[in-house]
Scaffold this motif. Sequence first.
Motif, PDB file in Angstrom:
ATOM      1  N   PRO A 101       0.822  -1.215  -0.039  1.00 35.73           N
ATOM      2  CA  PRO A 101      -0.117  -0.066   0.050  1.00 35.73           C
ATOM      3  C   PRO A 101       0.807   1.306   0.007  1.00 35.73           C
ATOM      4  O   PRO A 101       1.844   1.362   0.856  1.00 35.73           O
ATOM      5  N   ILE A 102       0.331   2.129  -0.943  1.00 35.49           N
ATOM      6  CA  ILE A 102       1.235   3.424  -1.098  1.00 35.49           C
ATOM      7  C   ILE A 102       0.319   4.639  -0.935  1.00 35.49           C
ATOM      8  O   ILE A 102      -0.875   4.686  -1.110  1.00 35.49           O
ATOM      9  N   ARG A 103       0.823   5.600  -0.111  1.00 37.42           N
ATOM     10  CA  ARG A 103       0.055   6.809   0.178  1.00 37.42           C
ATOM     11  C   ARG A 103       0.904   7.905  -0.299  1.00 37.42           C
ATOM     12  O   ARG A 103       2.253   7.734  -0.180  1.00 37.42           O
ATOM     13  N   PHE A 104       0.474   9.109  -1.140  1.00 37.85           N
ATOM     14  CA  PHE A 104       1.121  10.134  -1.308  1.00 37.85           C
ATOM     15  C   PHE A 104       0.859  11.304  -0.774  1.00 37.85           C
ATOM     16  O   PHE A 104      -0.261  11.509  -0.669  1.00 37.85           O
ATOM     17  N   ASP A 105       1.695  12.025  -0.121  1.00 39.20           N
ATOM     18  CA  ASP A 105       1.529  12.901   1.003  1.00 39.20           C
ATOM     19  C   ASP A 105       2.353  14.301   0.169  1.00 39.20           C
ATOM     20  O   ASP A 105       3.290  14.179  -0.519  1.00 39.20           O
ATOM     21  N   VAL A 106       1.700  15.452   0.822  1.00 37.52           N
ATOM     22  CA  VAL A 106       2.538  16.883   0.469  1.00 37.52           C
ATOM     23  C   VAL A 106       2.626  17.296   1.809  1.00 37.52           C
ATOM     24  O   VAL A 106       1.983  17.394   2.557  1.00 37.52           O
ATOM     25  N   VAL A 107       4.011  17.848   2.223  1.00 32.66           N
ATOM     26  CA  VAL A 107       4.160  18.959   3.222  1.00 32.66           C
ATOM     27  C   VAL A 107       4.596  20.141   2.637  1.00 32.66           C
ATOM     28  O   VAL A 107       5.473  20.243   1.826  1.00 32.66           O
ATOM     29  N   ALA A 108       3.693  21.083   2.871  1.00 28.47           N
ATOM     30  CA  ALA A 108       3.968  22.313   2.553  1.00 28.47           C
ATOM     31  C   ALA A 108       4.428  23.208   3.720  1.00 28.47           C
ATOM     32  O   ALA A 108       3.959  23.151   4.948  1.00 28.47           O
ATOM     33  N   ILE A 109       5.632  24.105   3.645  1.00 26.71           N
ATOM     34  CA  ILE A 109       6.182  24.759   4.635  1.00 26.71           C
ATOM     35  C   ILE A 109       6.524  26.212   4.235  1.00 26.71           C
ATOM     36  O   ILE A 109       6.901  26.217   3.153  1.00 26.71           O
ATOM     37  N   LEU A 110       5.844  26.936   4.901  1.00 23.56           N
ATOM     38  CA  LEU A 110       6.055  28.561   4.818  1.00 23.56           C
ATOM     39  C   LEU A 110       6.892  28.952   5.729  1.00 23.56           C
ATOM     40  O   LEU A 110       6.838  28.705   6.803  1.00 23.56           O
ATOM     41  N   ALA A 111       7.808  29.879   5.234  1.00 23.16           N
ATOM     42  CA  ALA A 111       8.640  30.636   6.040  1.00 23.16           C
ATOM     43  C   ALA A 111       8.366  32.122   6.328  1.00 23.16           C
ATOM     44  O   ALA A 111       8.184  32.648   5.524  1.00 23.16           O
ATOM     45  N   SER A 112       8.213  32.324   7.400  1.00 26.35           N
ATOM     46  CA  SER A 112       7.964  33.592   7.907  1.00 26.35           C
ATOM     47  C   SER A 112       9.252  34.740   7.644  1.00 26.35           C
ATOM     48  O   SER A 112      10.309  34.277   7.458  1.00 26.35           O
ATOM     49  N   PRO A 113       9.064  35.962   7.533  1.00 23.79           N
ATOM     50  CA  PRO A 113      10.034  36.894   7.544  1.00 23.79           C
ATOM     51  C   PRO A 113      11.204  36.690   8.383  1.00 23.79           C
ATOM     52  O   PRO A 113      12.443  36.901   8.159  1.00 23.79           O
ATOM     53  N   ALA A 114      10.774  36.379   9.395  1.00 23.21           N
ATOM     54  CA  ALA A 114      11.595  36.011  10.586  1.00 23.21           C
ATOM     55  C   ALA A 114      12.532  34.699  10.465  1.00 23.21           C
ATOM     56  O   ALA A 114      13.303  34.417  11.320  1.00 23.21           O
ATOM     57  N   GLY A 115      12.006  34.000   9.494  1.00 23.60           N
ATOM     58  CA  GLY A 115      12.714  32.819   9.247  1.00 23.60           C
ATOM     59  C   GLY A 115      12.006  31.498  10.072  1.00 23.60           C
ATOM     60  O   GLY A 115      12.560  30.435   9.900  1.00 23.60           O
ATOM     61  N   GLU A 116      11.060  31.746  10.668  1.00 21.08           N
ATOM     62  CA  GLU A 116      10.387  30.662  11.358  1.00 21.08           C
ATOM     63  C   GLU A 116       9.716  29.637  10.341  1.00 21.08           C
ATOM     64  O   GLU A 116       8.924  30.380   9.349  1.00 21.08           O
ATOM     65  N   LEU A 117       9.472  28.433  10.358  1.00 24.15           N
ATOM     66  CA  LEU A 117       8.835  27.435   9.512  1.00 24.15           C
ATOM     67  C   LEU A 117       7.586  27.213   9.997  1.00 24.15           C
ATOM     68  O   LEU A 117       7.557  26.789  11.155  1.00 24.15           O
ATOM     69  N   ARG A 118       6.671  27.115   9.163  1.00 22.18           N
ATOM     70  CA  ARG A 118       5.212  26.755   9.485  1.00 22.18           C
ATOM     71  C   ARG A 118       4.891  25.363   8.751  1.00 22.18           C
ATOM     72  O   ARG A 118       4.932  25.495   7.342  1.00 22.18           O
ATOM     73  N   LEU A 119       4.506  24.420   9.061  1.00 20.54           N
ATOM     74  CA  LEU A 119       4.371  23.037   8.427  1.00 20.54           C
ATOM     75  C   LEU A 119       2.943  22.862   8.340  1.00 20.54           C
ATOM     76  O   LEU A 119       2.198  22.832   9.248  1.00 20.54           O
ATOM     77  N   ARG A 120       2.432  22.259   6.879  1.00 21.09           N
ATOM     78  CA  ARG A 120       1.240  21.776   7.148  1.00 21.09           C
ATOM     79  C   ARG A 120       1.299  20.505   6.157  1.00 21.09           C
ATOM     80  O   ARG A 120       1.895  20.324   5.028  1.00 21.09           O
ATOM     81  N   HIS A 121       0.737  19.387   6.778  1.00 23.30           N
ATOM     82  CA  HIS A 121       0.763  17.958   6.267  1.00 23.30           C
ATOM     83  C   HIS A 121      -0.556  17.889   5.481  1.00 23.30           C
ATOM     84  O   HIS A 121      -1.570  17.764   6.282  1.00 23.30           O
ATOM     85  N   TYR A 122      -0.203  17.091   4.180  1.00 24.35           N
ATOM     86  CA  TYR A 122      -1.614  16.873   3.516  1.00 24.35           C
ATOM     87  C   TYR A 122      -1.449  15.263   3.240  1.00 24.35           C
ATOM     88  O   TYR A 122      -1.106  14.973   2.272  1.00 24.35           O
ATOM     89  N   PRO A 123      -1.941  14.511   4.158  1.00 28.85           N
ATOM     90  CA  PRO A 123      -1.696  13.021   3.738  1.00 28.85           C
ATOM     91  C   PRO A 123      -2.643  12.525   2.714  1.00 28.85           C
ATOM     92  O   PRO A 123      -4.060  13.175   2.916  1.00 28.85           O
ATOM     93  N   GLY A 124      -2.251  11.694   1.966  1.00 27.68           N
ATOM     94  CA  GLY A 124      -3.101  11.231   0.859  1.00 27.68           C
ATOM     95  C   GLY A 124      -3.411  12.170  -0.243  1.00 27.68           C
ATOM     96  O   GLY A 124      -4.410  12.310  -0.680  1.00 27.68           O
ATOM     97  N   ALA A 125      -2.555  13.228  -0.331  1.00 26.28           N
ATOM     98  CA  ALA A 125      -2.997  14.465  -1.030  1.00 26.28           C
ATOM     99  C   ALA A 125      -3.331  13.983  -2.636  1.00 26.28           C
ATOM    100  O   ALA A 125      -4.046  15.028  -3.155  1.00 26.28           O
ATOM    101  N   PHE A 126      -2.671  12.983  -2.971  1.00 23.84           N
ATOM    102  CA  PHE A 126      -2.899  12.763  -4.291  1.00 23.84           C
ATOM    103  C   PHE A 126      -2.869  11.259  -4.682  1.00 23.84           C
ATOM    104  O   PHE A 126      -2.262  10.447  -3.771  1.00 23.84           O
TER     105      PHE A 126
END
Length: 126
Positions: A101-126
């Motif tokens: 069984p295979i699942r395809f995920d996406v992890v999207a990461i946004l960096a703030s101007p201060a350099g902090e990273l915010r992560l959002r996980h999309y399991p089974g995105a496609f």
Amino acid sequence: MSTVARPVGAPHLRLGRRGERLAAQYLQKLGFVVLSRNWRCREGELDLVLTDGDLLVVCEVKTRAGENYGHPAEAVTPEKVSRIRRITGQWLRSFGVGWCPIRFDVVAILASPAGELRLRHYPGAF
């Protein structure tokens, strides 16, 4: 005489590597084991291939410094999805992995101007 270690690569490449490290750490905390990182073949690259022992997860990591060009997850176009699926087949053959069984995920990461990273996980995105 001492030398100072300097970051290697363009800023966007360094940001991408930071994002991939964060994504791998996040998924490992969820119980996944990294099997491959930045696995390359002639057709392209898989960012992360992981498993929890039952499931194979192929994860595309998109890291951006802002949303000027849209949210990072929006960069995973239908063409990109098709390529990732084909490359996954090559990864499976390369490592002699039969059906699983295979699942395809996406992890999207946004960096703030201060350099902090915010992560959002999309399991089974496609």
